[in-house]
Motif scaffolding. Structure first.
Motif, PDB file in Angstrom:
ATOM      1  N   SER A 259       2.351  -0.353   5.384  1.00  0.00           N
ATOM      2  CA  SER A 259       2.472  -0.511   3.986  1.00  0.00           C
ATOM      3  C   SER A 259       1.875  -2.031   3.475  1.00  0.00           C
ATOM      4  O   SER A 259       1.627  -2.418   2.376  1.00  0.00           O
TER       5      SER A 259
ATOM      6  N   GLU B  38       0.846  -1.169  -0.070  1.00  0.00           N
ATOM      7  CA  GLU B  38       0.168  -0.070   0.054  1.00  0.00           C
ATOM      8  C   GLU B  38       1.006   1.213   0.073  1.00  0.00           C
ATOM      9  O   GLU B  38       1.995   1.306   0.401  1.00  0.00           O
ATOM     10  N   CYS B  39       0.314   2.100  -0.287  1.00  0.00           N
ATOM     11  CA  CYS B  39       1.024   3.517  -0.510  1.00  0.00           C
ATOM     12  C   CYS B  39       1.117   4.153   0.918  1.00  0.00           C
ATOM     13  O   CYS B  39       0.350   5.098   1.226  1.00  0.00           O
TER      14      CYS B  39
ATOM     15  N   THR C  46       8.045  -1.113  -4.003  1.00  0.00           N
ATOM     16  CA  THR C  46       6.627  -1.117  -4.040  1.00  0.00           C
ATOM     17  C   THR C  46       6.130  -2.444  -3.919  1.00  0.00           C
ATOM     18  O   THR C  46       4.666  -2.772  -4.098  1.00  0.00           O
TER      19      THR C  46
ATOM     20  N   ARG D  12       5.670   3.164   8.852  1.00  0.00           N
ATOM     21  CA  ARG D  12       5.505   2.935   7.402  1.00  0.00           C
ATOM     22  C   ARG D  12       5.508   1.707   6.934  1.00  0.00           C
ATOM     23  O   ARG D  12       4.672   1.173   5.939  1.00  0.00           O
TER      24      ARG D  12
ATOM     25  N   GLU E 124       2.283   6.769   3.867  1.00  0.00           N
ATOM     26  CA  GLU E 124       2.906   7.950   4.023  1.00  0.00           C
ATOM     27  C   GLU E 124       4.380   7.969   4.110  1.00  0.00           C
ATOM     28  O   GLU E 124       5.060   7.273   4.862  1.00  0.00           O
TER      29      GLU E 124
ATOM     30  N   SER F 172       9.514   5.727  -0.103  1.00  0.00           N
ATOM     31  CA  SER F 172      10.078   4.233   0.173  1.00  0.00           C
ATOM     32  C   SER F 172      10.711   3.884  -1.257  1.00  0.00           C
ATOM     33  O   SER F 172      10.307   4.534  -2.488  1.00  0.00           O
TER      34      SER F 172
END
Length: 454
Positions: free
Chosen positions: A280, A98-99, A107, A276, A101, A104
C-alpha cells in the motif's frame, strides 16, 4: 483467569481516591532510595521510558502523537480510559495509500522526517479482521509446534493453553493442573543455565552476510526450566503468556535465529495483512529525493523499489502484553536483512511506542498505537533504530473488541481488557540470500550451513 481491575487517570488525579493513595504509596516506596542525581545519568531514551512508565502521577500524553484523535470515527475509542494524545505534536507527513488488494480501514498513512523508513498506518486492519487475528494468536499460534515462553517451564497441552482454558469454561473438561517441566525433564538433558544474580542484558552481534555461517553454527542450547515452578491450572497461566514464535525459530539466549530447527509455518492471513501493508506504500515517496538520507543500505544498495514483489515475511513473534508489562529500548540485529520492512500489528489495548535513533542518546518520538494500527519499520536508519514499548494503557480496549451479543467472544473480551497483542513480522534474509540446508547432529548442534547467493 481473574477479572481485570483497572483505574482511570482521573482516579489517579483525585487525592481522595483509593487508586491515588495506593499509587502514591508505591511511588514513595520505589523512589525513596533513589539518588537526587539519578536522572542526570539517564539518556534521552531512558528519560522517556521513565516518563511514560510512571504510575504516579499518570504521564502527560500531550507530546504523544495520537492520530486517532484526528479521526471522528474513532472518537469513542479515543475517549476510553481517559488516555488521549495529540494529533499535531510531532512533525510528520501524511501520505496517500495505494489501493492494495484486500480490505483496509485506512486510506492514508504518516511518515516521519526524523526517522526515514518509519510508516504509521492508522486503523489499517478492519474490525472483523482484528477479531480473527486475536483468535488466531491465542488459539492457533500459541500452541504446539510453535514455541512460547511457557514451554520452557511447563509441559503445555498440544492443543494450546488458551484452547484448554476455553474447554474448561465450556465445561468440556476439568481445569487440570499443568505440570512443570523441571519435574518431567529427562536426566542428562543439556540446557543453558542462567547465571545467578540480576539478569544481564545480551548485546548480540548484528547478523549479516559475512558472519551468517558463524552465527548459524553457534551452539543454541534450550534454557533450563525453572526449578521453582509449581503445578498450575490453565486459568493462572494464561496471563503469564508473553510470546509465541512465528516462522524461523528465535533463540532468546543468544538473540539469534536457530535455523537448525527449521522454518515454522506462517498463517496465510498474517502474510496477507503484512503484504497488503507493504504494497500500500509508494516507497518512492519515502526514500527517493535529494533531501532523504536514510542511511547505509550496504553493498547491494537500496532495494525499496522491489519490495512490492520481493517482500517475504518469514519470521516473527506474537507478543502478549499485560497492562503492567514493558518492552525496554532495544535494536533488532538478528535478521541478515537489515532493511526490508518489519510489520507490526497492534490488537487490544493501546500502547505508547517509542522510536529513536542509532543510539540511546537520540530523543525518541512517542506514538500512541491503538488496535488495528500498523507500524512499518524499514530501511537501515529505521530498522537499526532503538525502540520500545514503555506503557500499555489501561482501560483502552476499543468497543469493537467487546463481546456485545457474541457470547463466544466473552472470554476474549475479558482477556483483552488488560492485554495488548502485537504481531511482529520480519524478513530474515535479503534478496538473493537463501539458506538451503541446515543440518543438525544428534547433540542438537548445527553441523552444516549452505547458503546460496543469486
Amino acid at each position: 483467569m481473574p477479572a481485570p481491575t483497572t483505574c482511570s487517570p482521573a482516579d489517579l488525579h483525585d487525592p481522595t481516591s483509593a487508586a491515588y493513595k495506593k499509587a502514591r504509596r508505591l511511588h514513595l516506596k520505589t523512589t525513596r532510595n533513589r539518588s537526587d542525581h539519578a536522572e542526570a545519568d539517564w539518556t534521552p531514551f531512558r528519560a522517556a521510558e521513565k516518563k511514560y512508565k510512571a504510575r504516579f502521577p499518570p504521564p502527560d500524553l500531550s507530546h504523544v502523537l495520537d492520530t486517532a484523535a484526528l479521526d471522528p470515527s474513532r472518537s469513542e475509542e479515543v475517549s476510553r480510559g481517559g488516555w488521549r494524545g495529540s494529533g499535531s505534536t510531532i512533525v510528520c507527513r501524511e501520505i496517500e495509500l495505494e489501493c492494495a488488494e484486500g480490505p483496509s480501514e485506512s486510506t492514508k498513512g504518516y511518515v516521519f522526517p526524523s526517522t526515514p523508513g518509519l510508516v504509521l498506518l492508522p486503523s489499517f486492519v478492519p474490525h472483523e479482521e482484528q477479531r480473527r487475528l486475536v483468535r488466531w494468536a491465542l488459539c492457533d499460534q500459541a500452541r504446539h509446534p510453535n514455541e512460547t515462553n511457557l514451554d520452557t517451564h511447563y509441559v503445555l497441552p498440544e492443543d494450546g493453553l488458551w484452547n484448554r482454558y476455553l474447554d474448561v469454561h465450556r465445561s468440556a473438561r476439568e481445569d487440570d493442573y499443568i505440570q512443570p517441566r523441571a519435574s518431567s525433564s529427562e536426566p542428562g538433558t543439556e540446557t543453558q543455565c542462567e547465571p545467578p544474580g540480576p539478569r544481564k542484558l545480551i548485546s548480540n552481534e548484528a547478523a549479516g552476510k559475512d558472519n551468517f555461517s558463524a552465527l548459524s553454527t553457534t551452539s543454541k542450547l534450550p534454557p533450563a526450566p525453572s526449578p521453582t515452578a509449581h503445578p498450575a491450572p490453565a486459568s493462572t497461566l494464561v496471563p503469564k503468556l508473553r510470546w509465541a514464535n512465528i516462522g524461523w525459530s528465535y533463540h532468546w539466549g543468544t538473540k539469534q535465529y536457530d535455523f537448525s530447527r527449521g522454518k515454522g509455518a506462517i498463517h496465510e492471513e498474517i502474510q496477507t495483512v503484512c503484504r497488503r501493508a507493504v504494497q500500500s506504500i509508494r516507497w518512492d515517496e519515502i526514500f527517493h529525493g535529494p533531501d532523504v538520507d536514510s542511511g547505509d543500505w550496504g553493498d547491494g544498495g537500496p532495494d525499496w523499489d522491489t519490495w512490492h514483489e520481493t517482500y517475504e515475511p518469514d519470521a516473527g513473534i506474537v507478543n502478549f502484553y499485560q497492562t503492567k508489562d514493558t518492552l525496554m529500548a532495544h535494536v533488532d540485529r538478528s535478521e541478515v536483512c537489515a532493511t526490508s520492512p518489519l510489520v507490526s500489528i497492534s490488537l487490544g489495548c493501546a500502547a505508547i511506542f517509542l522510536i529513536g535513533g542509532l543510539t540511546r542518546d537520540v530523543e525518541p518520538t512517542a506514538i500512541l498505537l491503538r488496535s488495528g494500527d500498523v507500524v512499518i519499520m524499514s530501511g537501515p536508519a529505521c530498522r537499526r533504530a532503538y525502540h520500545g514499548v514503555p506503557r500499555i494503557l489501561e482501560g483502552t480496549l476499543p468497543p469493537h473488541l467487546e463481546a456485545g451479543v457474541d457470547a463466544g467472544w466473552q472470554l476474549y473480551e475479558e482477556y483483552l481488557h488488560s492485554a495488548r497483542i502485537n504481531v511482529n513480522v520480519r524478513q530474515v534474509f535479503p534478496r538473493g540470500f537463501v539458506p538451503s540446508e541446515v543440518g543438525q547432529s544428534a547433540q542438537g548442534k548445527p553441523t552444516r550451513t549452505d547458503v546460496q547467493f543469486a
